[in-house]
Design an enzyme around this catalytic site. Structure first.
Site, PDB file in Angstrom:
ATOM      1  CG  ASN A 151      -7.966   0.126  -2.525  1.00  0.00           C
ATOM      2  OD1 ASN A 151      -8.285  -0.497  -3.353  1.00  0.00           O
ATOM      3  ND2 ASN A 151      -6.690  -0.550  -2.308  1.00  0.00           N
ATOM      4  CD  GLU A 167      -8.159   2.638  -9.380  1.00  0.00           C
ATOM      5  OE1 GLU A 167      -6.836   1.918  -8.756  1.00  0.00           O
ATOM      6  OE2 GLU A 167      -9.069   2.022  -7.878  1.00  0.00           O
ATOM      7  CG  ASN A 169     -11.635   1.191  -5.537  1.00  0.00           C
ATOM      8  OD1 ASN A 169     -11.901   1.781  -7.191  1.00  0.00           O
ATOM      9  ND2 ASN A 169     -10.953   0.522  -5.148  1.00  0.00           N
ATOM     10  CD  GLU A 170      -8.912  -1.846  -7.474  1.00  0.00           C
ATOM     11  OE1 GLU A 170      -8.682  -2.347  -6.394  1.00  0.00           O
ATOM     12  OE2 GLU A 170      -8.700  -1.664  -8.292  1.00  0.00           O
TER      13      GLU A 170
HETATM   14  O1  AHR Z   1      -4.870   3.604  -7.061  1.00  0.00           O
HETATM   15  C1  AHR Z   1      -3.904   2.506  -6.407  1.00  0.00           C
HETATM   16  C2  AHR Z   1      -5.306   1.737  -5.815  1.00  0.00           C
HETATM   17  O2  AHR Z   1      -4.995   0.945  -6.441  1.00  0.00           O
HETATM   18  C3  AHR Z   1      -6.598   2.018  -5.647  1.00  0.00           C
HETATM   19  O3  AHR Z   1      -6.685   2.510  -4.251  1.00  0.00           O
HETATM   20  C4  AHR Z   1      -7.327   0.619  -5.943  1.00  0.00           C
HETATM   21  O4  AHR Z   1      -8.949   1.436  -6.433  1.00  0.00           O
HETATM   22  C5  AHR Z   1      -6.444  -0.281  -6.811  1.00  0.00           C
HETATM   23  O5  AHR Z   1      -5.588  -1.478  -6.431  1.00  0.00           O
END
Ligand code: AHR
Length: 528
Positions: A75, A295, A175-176
Site C-alpha cells: 500500500n 503477497e 499494488n492492489e
Molecule cells: O503486506 C501488508 C499489506 O497487505 C500490503 O501493504 C498490501 O499490499 C496488502 O493489503
C-alpha cells in the site's frame, strides 16, 4: 494393521509439473511499521554494516533462503514519490505516508535498498506508484535504476554515487489497485489503461524488464474474475505476469478451515489461471501470462489488525502488524508452500509477506536481538530442499468438510526431483535428490503409503513442524519455546519406522505423519 487413517501418494520422476523457479522463494520489505527501520536497517545496531543495515537480520535472511525481495510496497507505494528518497541525506524530506498514516523519513530509498539487496545476493522486485502517479514517474524510475549514462535519470543515479545500472528485472505495475483502501484506487478499466501505458513506457526505457499487472487483492473481492479479465484486456500484450495476494487466518476458532487454507489457495490459483487463459483464448494468443503471487502468508488481519487501524499519525517506525506466530501457523505456511510447488508451471514468482517484523518470519528488537518465528522453519526448509523439477504427486487421502472451503483433503503433498545435484548437472539422469513435503491437517496421526514404482528411494532425513497451543508470551523467549516444542529434525529411521513401524519394501515406503504437522523429507531416488 495400524488403526490410523490411511493416505496414499504416487510418485514418479516422469510425472512433472515444471521447474522450481527460485523466485518462488521471494519475500517482501515495505515501508510499513518496523520492516525497514529497526528491521533490515538500524544504524548504530551492534551488528550494523557500514551502510547501517543489520548484520543479524541479513544473516537470518540468508538462512531463510530468500531469493528475491519486493520493495517498497505494498500500500505504501501508492503514494510514494521515489525521487524524494534518493540523493544526499540532507535534502531528503519526511512525508506523511497515507497508506499507514506514518511519517516516512525517506532515509532509506531506492539506492539504499538496491545496494542492500545486491550485497546480500537477493534479486530485487520493484513496484511503481500507479495510485497517485503515472506513466512518467514509472518510466523515470526504470531509467534511474537501469539506464546507462547519458540521460537525465540515469545521470542522477550516477551523480548520487552509483555508476553501474542496477539491472532490476521484475517490476510491479502498482499494488492492489482493486482495493478501495488503496490510495488512488481505480476501477479495472482505469487501472488497465494506465498500467498498459506505464508498462509500454517502462519497456521502451528497458525492453529487458518483466512486468506484473495487479490482479485481485483476494479471492473474496467482489470484482474478482472480472477484474482480471478487464485488466488483461488492456495489458495482455505488455505484461508477463499477473499478481495474486492472499492472507489466511484462523477465524472464530475454526481450526479445520484454517488448516485447509492450502486448498483455498489452490482454488484461487486455478481460478486466476482460468481467467488469464480465457483472455488468451479470446485473443487467439499463444502467450502464457504467469502468476506472481507477490503477497501470501498467515495474517491475523480480521482478528488483530482491525484494532490497529485508525491510529493517530505514527512516527519513528511504529510496532504495527507484528503478528506472533504459533506452530499451527507454521504448519499452514508449510502447506501454502506445498500448494505453490504444485503450481510450479504457472507460479514462478511468490513473496512471503513480509520479511522482518511485519507479519514476518524474522523479528527484531531495536538495539537487541533478531530471532526466528515458527513460520521461519517451513520456509527455510522448503527453500533449501525444493530444487529441480516439481513432480506431479498423486494423493489419495481421506477428506474433511470445512465451513469455509468445503471438502478438503486431510493429507497434501508436493515433491521435487533434482538430477543436477547427483548427476553433475546432466539433466534427465537416472538418479536425483528427492524432496517430499507432506502435511497432515487432521488432529489424528495418518499413515501415508508412498508408492514409487520403478524408483528406489533412500530417505536420509527431514524436518517436521507440529502445531502447538497459542503463545503465552511474546518475544524471543516465545519463539525459542515454540521452536523447541514444535520443530524437530528427523532421521531416516524415525521417519520410516516411526509410528507405523513398517519396513520399506521395494517401490513402497510407509510413513506416519504426526497430527497437524508439516514434514519435509529428503533423500535420493534412482530409477530401477
Ligand atoms: O503486506 C501488508 C499489506 O497487505 C500490503 O501493504 C498490501 O499490499 C496488502 O493489503
Amino acid at each position: 494393521m495400524s488403526e490410523n487413517a490411511q493416505a496414499r501418494i504416487t510418485l514418479h520422476p516422469d510425472f512433472r509439473i515444471g521447474d522450481v523457479d527460485r523466485r518462488v522463494f521471494g519475500s517482501f520489505v515495505e515501508h510499513l511499521g518496523r520492516a525497514v527501520y529497526t528491521g533490515i536497517y538500524e544504524p548504530g545496531h551492534p551488528t550494523a554494516d557500514a551502510e547501517g543495515f543489520r548484520g543479524d537480520v541479513a544473516s537470518l535472511t540468508r538462512e531463510l533462503g530468500v531469493s528475491m525481495v519486493r520493495y517498497p510496497g505494498g500500500n505504501f507505494v501508492s503514494n510514494y514519490v521515489w525521487e524524494d528518497g534518493v540523493g544526499p541525506a540532507r535534502d531528503r524530506k519526511p512525508f506523511i505516508d497515507l497508506a499507514w498514516r506514518t511519517i516516512e523519513p525517506n532515509t532509506v530509498g531506492t539506492d539504499e535498498f538496491l545496494q542492500w539487496a545486491e550485497r546480500e545476493g537477493i534479486e530485487p522486485m520493484m513496484a511503481v506508484n500507479l495510485g497517485t502517479r503515472g506513466v512518467a514517474a514509472a518510466a523515470a524510475l526504470v531509467e534511474y535504476c537501469n539506464g546507462e549514462a547519458g540521460s537525465r535519470w540515469a545521470d542522477l543515479r550516477i551523480a548520487n554515487g552509483r555508476t553501474e545500472p542496477y539491472g532490476v528485472h521484475l517490476w510491479c505495475l502498482g499494488n492492489e489497485m482493486d482495493g478501495p483502501w488503496q490510495i488512488g484506487h481505480k476501477d479495472a478499466h482505469e487501472y488497465g489503461k494506465l498500467a498498459a501505458e506505464a508498462g509500454k513506457a517502462m519497456k521502451l526505457v528497458d525492453p529487458s524488464i518483466a512486468l506484473v499487472a495487479c490482479g485481485s487483492s483476494s479471492m473474496q473481492m467482489d470484482t474478482f474474475g472480472e477484474w482480471e479479465r478487464i485488466v488483461l484486456s488492456h495489458t495482455f500484450d505488455v505484461v508477463d505476469h499477473i499478481s495474486m495476494h492472499a492472507y489466511y487466518e484462523e477465524l472464530g476458532g475454526d481450526r479445520a478451515s484454517f488448516l485447509g487454507s492450502g486448498t483455498a489457495m489452490d482454488t484461487f490459483i486455478r481460478r486466476v489461471v482460468a481467467s488469464v487463459d480465457a483472455v488468451a483464448a479470446q485473443r487467439r494468443s499463444d502467450k502464457t501470462v504467469t502468476i506472481s503471487f507477490d503477497e501470501w502468508n498467515v495474517w491475523y488481519l480480521e482478528t488483530r489488525f482491525v484494532g490497529e487501524q485508525n491510529l493517530p499519525l505514527q512516527r519513528d517506525a511504529p510496532r504495527i502488524i507484528e503478528d506472533v506466530y504459533s506452530g499451527l501457523d507454521a504448519v499452514v505456511v508449510g502447506d501454502l508452500l506445498v500448494t505453490l510447488l504444485n503450481h510450479a508451471d504457472r507460479v514462478p514468482v511468490a513473496c512471503l509477506a513480509q520479511l522482518v517484523n511485519v507479519i514476518a518470519p524474522i523479528m527484531t528488537e531495536p538495539g537487541g536481538p533478531a530471532w526466528r518465528q515458527p513460520t521461519f522453519y517451513p520456509f527455510a526448509t522448503t527453500a533449501r530442499l525444493a530444487r529441480g523439477t516439481a513432480l506431479d504427486v498423486r494423493v489419495t487421502s481421506p477428506t474433511t468438510t470445512t465451513a469455509r472451503h468445503g471438502e478438503v483433503p486431510l493429507v497434501t503433498a508436493a515433491a521435487t526431483w533434482d538430477t543436477a545435484e547427483v548427476d553433475d548437472g546432466t539433466p534427465g539422469g537416472d538418479a536425483g535428490a528427492l524432496a517430499l513435503f507432506l502435511v497432515n491437517r487432521s488432529a489424528e496421526p495418518v499413515d501415508v503409503e508412498i508408492d514409487h514404482p520403478g524408483v528406489a528411494v533412500t530417505l536420509t532425513g527431514g524436518v517436521q513442524v507440529v502445531a502447538d497451543h497459542e503463545p503465552a508470551v511474546e518475544g524471543p523467549e516465545h519463539a525459542a519455546g515454540v521452536a523447541a516444542s514444535c520443530v524437530r529434525e528427523l532421521t531416516a529411521a524415525q521417519l520410516i519406522e516411526g509410528g507405523a513401524g513398517r519396513p520399506e519394501v521395494a517401490g513402497r515406503t510407509v510413513l506416519t505423519l504426526a497430527p497437524e504437522s508439516w514434514t519435509a523429507i529428503h533423500g535420493a531416488a534412482t530409477r530401477a
